[in-house]
Design an enzyme around this catalytic site. Structure first.
Site, short mmCIF file in Angstrom:
data_model
loop_
_atom_site.label_atom_id
_atom_site.label_comp_id
_atom_site.label_asym_id
_atom_site.label_seq_id
_atom_site.Cartn_x
_atom_site.Cartn_y
_atom_site.Cartn_z
CG ASN A 176 -1.10 4.49 -11.29
OD1 ASN A 176 -1.69 5.56 -11.19
ND2 ASN A 176 0.10 4.39 -11.86
CD GLU A 232 -3.61 6.66 -8.13
OE1 GLU A 232 -3.14 7.67 -8.67
OE2 GLU A 232 -2.95 5.90 -7.38
CG ASP A 257 -2.34 4.23 -1.66
OD1 ASP A 257 -1.64 4.57 -0.68
OD2 ASP A 257 -2.03 4.49 -2.83
CG ASN A 262 -0.87 8.14 -0.79
OD1 ASN A 262 0.17 7.83 -1.37
ND2 ASN A 262 -1.98 8.44 -1.44
#
Length: 232
Positions: free
Chosen positions: A10, A36, A148, A150
């Site tokens: 992130n 990310e 990831d 999601n």
């Protein structure tokens, strides 16, 4: 035995300030796949571009401060494949693949379906394209797909499944894709070893969710069926 790690940071520049380099040194992975990253290599200090002992490879979004994946590796790859070959996905910096002697490592940051499932069609198109890419590589040698995704695959993979029915990340369409992927022979390696609830990889910043362990398991390592026996 090779040690592979995957981590949605992130924001790589933000995580650097929270001891990222010390964590890498402590964990000492052979390969570290990040999602990310929210940065292009030219925006990063040399300490992040060139971690001692590692080569780094990048697939960044055209839009600065958005998405992006990278891989740090102690193992020299035979080849590097950036993206899926389709601009609508590759401009967001979502997939980076390294080929090694006996396996491919695919690092992927799957799209978020977003509020109201506004981006669900885009995500499902990405999923289908990635699936085809994975199968093409699996025909050549072992495949490791990490990142990831999601999506929380099963009710066990999030703290409040009933409250999140048809929310992004737990919609029937997203879960159906994951069902099909696993049922076709790809192995969710965490569930190979642990079938207990309460294990999550993402928590909202709100409601003291991390401390209360109200989270979602949306990050995965998956391998093709032929490679299952190599996972420890």
């Amino acid at each position: 035995m090779k040690k592979l790690l995957s981590w949605n940071v992130n924001g790589l520049r933000a995580i650097e300030k929270k001891g990222f380099l010390d964590i890498v040194a402590e964990l000492a992975p052979d390969v570290l796949a990040l999602q990310e990253t929210k940065a292009q290599p030219g925006q990063l200090p040399d300490a992040l571009r060139n971690i001692p002992g590692y080569e780094s490879f990048w697939a960044s979004a055209e839009k600065k401060g958005y998405a992006g994946v990278c891989i740090y590796t102690r193992l020299t790859p035979l080849a590097v494949i950036s993206g899926l070959g389709l601009p609508e996905f590759d401009r967001e910096g979502r997939v980076l693949t390294l080929e090694f002697d006996d396996f491919f490592l695919i690092n992927s940051y799957f799209p978020n379906a977003q509020h109201g499932l506004a981006r669900l069609d885009y995500k499902l198109a990405f999923n289908r394209t990635l699936r085809t890419f994975v199968e093409q590589l699996a025909a050549r040698k072992s495949v490791v797909l990490c990142g990831d995704f999601n999506v929380a695959h099963q009710p066990i993979d999030l703290a409040n499944p009933e409250a999140n029915r048809e929310n992004p990340g737990f919609s029937e369409a997203e879960r159906a894709w994951m069902d099909d992927f696993v049922e076709s022979g790809y192995v969710d390696t965490f569930r190979k070893f642990n079938r207990e609830p309460g294990h999550y990889t993402w928590w909202t910043y709100r409601f003291n969710a991390r401390a209360r362990n109200i989270g979602w398991r949306i990050d995965y390592f998956c391998v093709d069926a032929a490679s299952e026996g190599r996972v420890q």
